[in-house]
Design a protein around this motif. Structure first.
Motif, PDB file in Angstrom:
ATOM      1  N   LEU A 138       0.841  -1.195   0.000  1.00 51.32           N
ATOM      2  CA  LEU A 138       0.000   0.000   0.000  1.00 51.32           C
ATOM      3  C   LEU A 138       0.874   1.242   0.000  1.00 51.32           C
ATOM      4  CD1 LEU A 138      -2.861  -0.902   2.504  1.00 51.32           C
ATOM      5  CD2 LEU A 138      -2.718  -1.314   0.038  1.00 51.32           C
ATOM      6  N   GLY A 139       0.593   2.152  -0.933  1.00 51.99           N
ATOM      7  CA  GLY A 139       1.368   3.379  -1.048  1.00 51.99           C
ATOM      8  C   GLY A 139       0.586   4.600  -0.624  1.00 51.99           C
ATOM      9  N   ASN A 140       1.139   5.771  -0.973  1.00 56.42           N
ATOM     10  CA  ASN A 140       0.584   7.032  -0.484  1.00 56.42           C
ATOM     11  C   ASN A 140       0.361   8.063  -1.577  1.00 56.42           C
ATOM     12  OD1 ASN A 140       0.843   6.838   2.705  1.00 56.42           O
ATOM     13  ND2 ASN A 140       2.618   5.849   1.813  1.00 56.42           N
ATOM     14  N   SER A 141       0.435   7.652  -2.841  1.00 58.27           N
ATOM     15  CA  SER A 141       0.186   8.547  -3.972  1.00 58.27           C
ATOM     16  C   SER A 141       1.074   9.784  -3.939  1.00 58.27           C
ATOM     17  CB  SER A 141      -1.281   8.990  -3.991  1.00 58.27           C
ATOM     18  OG  SER A 141      -2.147   7.897  -3.955  1.00 58.27           O
ATOM     19  N   GLY A 142       2.304   9.638  -3.448  1.00 58.88           N
ATOM     20  CA  GLY A 142       3.199  10.780  -3.386  1.00 58.88           C
ATOM     21  C   GLY A 142       2.860  11.772  -2.293  1.00 58.88           C
ATOM     22  N   GLU A 143       1.885  11.443  -1.425  1.00 61.79           N
ATOM     23  CA  GLU A 143       1.537  12.323  -0.309  1.00 61.79           C
ATOM     24  C   GLU A 143       2.613  12.237   0.764  1.00 61.79           C
ATOM     25  OE1 GLU A 143      -0.874  14.388   0.032  1.00 61.79           O
ATOM     26  OE2 GLU A 143      -2.444  13.830  -1.410  1.00 61.79           O
ATOM     27  N   TYR A 144       2.629  13.164   1.693  1.00 59.79           N
ATOM     28  CA  TYR A 144       3.600  13.116   2.774  1.00 59.79           C
ATOM     29  C   TYR A 144       2.932  12.994   4.131  1.00 59.79           C
ATOM     30  CZ  TYR A 144       2.795  18.221   3.189  1.00 59.79           C
ATOM     31  OH  TYR A 144       2.235  19.460   3.346  1.00 59.79           O
ATOM     32  N   TRP A 145       2.107  13.967   4.560  1.00 60.61           N
ATOM     33  CA  TRP A 145       1.563  13.884   5.918  1.00 60.61           C
ATOM     34  C   TRP A 145       0.579  12.735   6.089  1.00 60.61           C
ATOM     35  CZ3 TRP A 145      -3.665  14.404   6.708  1.00 60.61           C
ATOM     36  CH2 TRP A 145      -4.418  15.010   5.695  1.00 60.61           C
ATOM     37  N   GLN A 146      -0.088  12.295   5.004  1.00 60.06           N
ATOM     38  CA  GLN A 146      -1.055  11.215   5.141  1.00 60.06           C
ATOM     39  C   GLN A 146      -0.392   9.845   5.290  1.00 60.06           C
ATOM     40  OE1 GLN A 146      -4.912  11.382   3.506  1.00 60.06           O
ATOM     41  NE2 GLN A 146      -4.419  13.092   2.157  1.00 60.06           N
ATOM     42  N   SER A 147       0.917   9.790   5.154  1.00 61.96           N
ATOM     43  CA  SER A 147       1.624   8.520   5.318  1.00 61.96           C
ATOM     44  C   SER A 147       1.421   7.934   6.712  1.00 61.96           C
ATOM     45  CB  SER A 147       3.127   8.717   5.062  1.00 61.96           C
ATOM     46  OG  SER A 147       3.349   9.194   3.757  1.00 61.96           O
ATOM     47  N   ARG A 148       1.118   8.774   7.679  1.00 61.74           N
ATOM     48  CA  ARG A 148       0.898   8.269   9.039  1.00 61.74           C
ATOM     49  C   ARG A 148      -0.343   7.388   9.125  1.00 61.74           C
ATOM     50  NH1 ARG A 148      -1.125  14.127  10.683  1.00 61.74           N
ATOM     51  NH2 ARG A 148       1.005  14.550  10.062  1.00 61.74           N
ATOM     52  N   ASN A 149      -1.227   7.486   8.132  1.00 54.42           N
ATOM     53  CA  ASN A 149      -2.478   6.720   8.155  1.00 54.42           C
ATOM     54  C   ASN A 149      -2.362   5.369   7.478  1.00 54.42           C
ATOM     55  OD1 ASN A 149      -4.010   8.707   9.519  1.00 54.42           O
ATOM     56  ND2 ASN A 149      -4.263   9.850   7.609  1.00 54.42           N
ATOM     57  N   ILE A 150      -1.167   4.989   7.049  1.00 57.68           N
ATOM     58  CA  ILE A 150      -1.032   3.744   6.290  1.00 57.68           C
ATOM     59  C   ILE A 150      -1.485   2.501   7.069  1.00 57.68           C
ATOM     60  CG2 ILE A 150       1.400   3.190   6.801  1.00 57.68           C
ATOM     61  CD1 ILE A 150       1.639   2.688   3.707  1.00 57.68           C
ATOM     62  N   PRO A 151      -1.331   2.440   8.415  1.00 56.39           N
ATOM     63  CA  PRO A 151      -1.878   1.260   9.109  1.00 56.39           C
ATOM     64  C   PRO A 151      -3.391   1.153   8.982  1.00 56.39           C
ATOM     65  CG  PRO A 151      -1.067   2.889  10.688  1.00 56.39           C
ATOM     66  CD  PRO A 151      -0.565   3.300   9.340  1.00 56.39           C
ATOM     67  N   PHE A 152      -4.066   2.296   8.869  1.00 58.56           N
ATOM     68  CA  PHE A 152      -5.525   2.271   8.774  1.00 58.56           C
ATOM     69  C   PHE A 152      -5.981   1.973   7.343  1.00 58.56           C
ATOM     70  CE2 PHE A 152      -4.431   5.615  12.021  1.00 58.56           C
ATOM     71  CZ  PHE A 152      -4.342   4.692  13.041  1.00 58.56           C
ATOM     72  N   TYR A 153      -5.142   2.305   6.356  1.00 58.09           N
ATOM     73  CA  TYR A 153      -5.415   1.843   4.987  1.00 58.09           C
ATOM     74  C   TYR A 153      -5.442   0.316   4.980  1.00 58.09           C
ATOM     75  CZ  TYR A 153      -3.618   6.502   3.562  1.00 58.09           C
ATOM     76  OH  TYR A 153      -3.377   7.846   3.406  1.00 58.09           O
ATOM     77  N   ALA A 154      -4.422  -0.263   5.595  1.00 56.51           N
ATOM     78  CA  ALA A 154      -4.337  -1.730   5.639  1.00 56.51           C
ATOM     79  C   ALA A 154      -5.510  -2.316   6.407  1.00 56.51           C
ATOM     80  CB  ALA A 154      -3.017  -2.154   6.271  1.00 56.51           C
ATOM     81  N   GLY A 155      -5.830  -1.720   7.537  1.00 52.80           N
ATOM     82  CA  GLY A 155      -6.938  -2.221   8.348  1.00 52.80           C
ATOM     83  C   GLY A 155      -8.258  -2.197   7.610  1.00 52.80           C
ATOM     84  N   GLN A 156      -8.465  -1.173   6.770  1.00 51.98           N
ATOM     85  CA  GLN A 156      -9.721  -1.054   6.034  1.00 51.98           C
ATOM     86  C   GLN A 156      -9.913  -2.205   5.060  1.00 51.98           C
ATOM     87  OE1 GLN A 156     -11.707   2.007   6.491  1.00 51.98           O
ATOM     88  NE2 GLN A 156     -13.288   0.681   5.635  1.00 51.98           N
ATOM     89  N   THR A 157      -8.820  -2.767   4.542  1.00 47.72           N
ATOM     90  CA  THR A 157      -8.946  -3.857   3.568  1.00 47.72           C
ATOM     91  C   THR A 157      -9.513  -5.126   4.204  1.00 47.72           C
ATOM     92  OG1 THR A 157      -6.687  -4.698   3.908  1.00 47.72           O
ATOM     93  CG2 THR A 157      -6.977  -2.954   2.263  1.00 47.72           C
ATOM     94  N   THR A 158      -9.474  -5.221   5.525  1.00 45.77           N
ATOM     95  CA  THR A 158      -9.997  -6.427   6.177  1.00 45.77           C
ATOM     96  C   THR A 158     -11.522  -6.512   6.079  1.00 45.77           C
ATOM     97  OG1 THR A 158     -10.150  -5.378   8.364  1.00 45.77           O
ATOM     98  CG2 THR A 158      -8.073  -6.456   7.803  1.00 45.77           C
ATOM     99  N   ALA A 159     -12.165  -5.393   5.785  1.00 46.86           N
ATOM    100  CA  ALA A 159     -13.620  -5.412   5.582  1.00 46.86           C
ATOM    101  C   ALA A 159     -13.982  -5.882   4.182  1.00 46.86           C
ATOM    102  CB  ALA A 159     -14.204  -4.025   5.831  1.00 46.86           C
ATOM    103  N   HIS A 160     -12.957  -6.179   3.378  1.00 47.21           N
ATOM    104  CA  HIS A 160     -13.199  -6.542   1.984  1.00 47.21           C
ATOM    105  C   HIS A 160     -12.427  -7.796   1.596  1.00 47.21           C
ATOM    106  CE1 HIS A 160     -15.305  -2.713   1.366  1.00 47.21           C
ATOM    107  NE2 HIS A 160     -14.399  -2.234   2.185  1.00 47.21           N
ATOM    108  N   GLY A 161     -12.301  -8.728   2.550  1.00 45.27           N
ATOM    109  CA  GLY A 161     -11.810 -10.053   2.206  1.00 45.27           C
ATOM    110  C   GLY A 161     -10.474 -10.474   2.762  1.00 45.27           C
ATOM    111  N   LEU A 162      -9.705  -9.564   3.355  1.00 39.51           N
ATOM    112  CA  LEU A 162      -8.400  -9.936   3.889  1.00 39.51           C
ATOM    113  C   LEU A 162      -8.471 -10.146   5.401  1.00 39.51           C
ATOM    114  CD1 LEU A 162      -5.821  -7.603   2.084  1.00 39.51           C
ATOM    115  CD2 LEU A 162      -6.565  -9.882   1.437  1.00 39.51           C
TER     116      LEU A 162
END
Length: 432
Positions: free
Chosen positions: A328-352
């Motif tokens: 999972l990446g950040n589309s070249g963003e910088y401050w939103q990189s801190r949210n990457i654990p929650f990006y991963a967590g969100q995928t668990t509602a869709h099969g992981l």
């Protein structure tokens, strides 16, 4: 007046000193034992009651505390009831290259020109960035600093987020070169009287030919007279000999198929798709070409009117089911990189599962970025870059970091934001 000016300068410097980043931690000495925590190894394995030994910045042992007879040694840290994870990795980010987006003087993410493979983002990396500091309380300890702009933006590097300067921060310098693939469709320039909708890009094929020609010339240059100097061509050596990744930023399914053909025709050994918004439509072809994918920020709205509302999350499972290595990446963003654990967590509602989702920000990016021998999992011989959380670190309520280490160094979790949090919590908790 001169006295007042001097006083102002002193006060200004004092303010910057007070607000400076936390002092980087000192090198680990002695031995550390983490005992009792639930260890999420990062490869799908979970040890409910773990015993982790750390020495000289490396993990020297990972055991099940219920079955091993290994004695505790060194500094013993009881983390019973908590969870221990490998440090999260944030790829495809401008972290450390941009401080305040609205202030041009704080941006060092791009360079003038279209073909800049010789430009290294790392030399502009600001280790004292307040934004960098704000990553660590969420467990993000490693990042990939990526340049932007042009056709070939330059070279990225992998950094750890507790350093005095960019030299200290480097984990892997020049891990790859970033290329922005041409768009097969483009919007019309309404200000010139054109239809503002999408239409085929008439220059698409010629744009690709220009990239192919640049790589062909680079290949000829690197195999020719070494006394002749050409920095852009020489910088492509790692792509040509397969020691560096070529990160191609591309989104549509047609363009992705063109990139896979480009890889085959030009014999590009190590290629990574970045963004790949429509990659799920050609997942089998991506897998067959053995090309990994760094997806764009999944906390994004659908790109097209007829896309499913949850397309950004579902595409992760589709790619994984096709046997594609996904991070999972950040589309070249910088401050939103801190949210990457929650990006991963969100995928668990869709099969992981949570352990599969964890690999999207630990093992998989470490493999793609070429640092899996040091990072990504809690295994013997790897760097002790890890953290301890009160709960599930992929969920906002559970992500409460109590301790973090980078190469065994116990780092500060304080930041400008945590100071403000404590300040106002104290203010509003008073019963005056």
């Amino acid at each position: 007046m001169k006295t007042l000016n001097k006083l102002f300068i002193v006060l200004l410097l004092a303010t910057f000193t007070v607000q400076a980043q936390q002092t980087p931690a000192q090198k680990q000495t002695g031995e550390i034992t983490l005992t009792g925590g639930t260890a999420h190894i990062g490869n799908g394995t979970v040890i409910e009651k773990s015993l982790i030994f750390i020495k000289d910045g490396k993990i020297t042992g990972v055991y099940d505390a219920l079955t091993t007879k290994m004695p505790l040694r060194g500094e013993i840290i009881n983390i019973e009831g908590q969870h221990v994870y490998p440090g999260f990795i944030a790829p495809d980010t401008t972290l450390g290259l941009v401080e305040i987006e609205a202030v041009r003087a704080t941006e060092d993410q791009d360079e003038i020109g279209e073909y800049n493979p010789h430009i290294e983002a790392i030399v502009a990396y600001n280790a004292e960035s307040k934004v960098v500091e704000s990553m660590r309380p969420n467990g993000v300890l490693i990042a990939q600093a990526v340049p932007q702009g042009g056709t070939i933006s330059g070279q990225s590097s992998v950094v750890q987020l507790d350093a005095w300067n960019w030299e200290d921060a480097v984990v892997k310098r020049g891990d790859g070169i970033h290329l922005n693939w041409p768009n097969s469709y483009k919007r019309g320039r309404w200000w010139e009287g054109e239809d503002p909708g999408y239409s085929p890009n008439k220059d698409y094929k010629s744009d690709i030919l220009e990239i192919e020609d640049f790589i062909a010339q680079s290949r000829a240059f690197t195999s020719g007279d070494s006394s002749i100097k050409n920095l852009p061509y020489a910088a492509m050596q790692g792509i040509i000999n397969g020691t560096q990744n070529l990160y191609i930023h591309v989104d549509s399914d047609k363009e992705i198929l063109d990139v896979l053909k480009f890889k085959k025709d030009l014999k590009i050994e190590k290629l990574v798709l970045v963004g790949a918004y429509r990659g799920y439509k050609v997942a089998d072809q991506i897998a067959k070409a053995n090309v990994p994918v760094i997806l764009a920020r999944v906390h994004s709205l659908p790109d097209a009117e007829d896309d499913d509302y949850n397309i950004s999350f579902k595409m992760v499972k589709d790619l994984i089911d096709a046997k594609v290595t996904v991070a999972l990446g950040n589309s070249g963003e910088y401050w939103q990189s801190r949210n990457i654990p929650f990006y991963a967590g969100q995928t668990t509602a869709h099969g992981l599962s949570f352990e599969d989702a964890l690999q999207l920000i630990t093992k998989n990016p470490a493999t793609i970025l070429g640092v899996s021998d040091q990072l990504g999992t809690l295994e013997v011989g790897k760097d002790a870059t890890l953290f301890v959380s009160k709960g599930n670190a992929l969920e906002m309520q559970g992500n409460s970091i109590t301790r973090a280490m980078i190469s065994g160094r116990s780092i500060s979790l304080e930041s400008h934001q945590t100071k403000l949090y404590k300040r106002y919590m104290d203010k509003y908790s008073r019963t005056e």
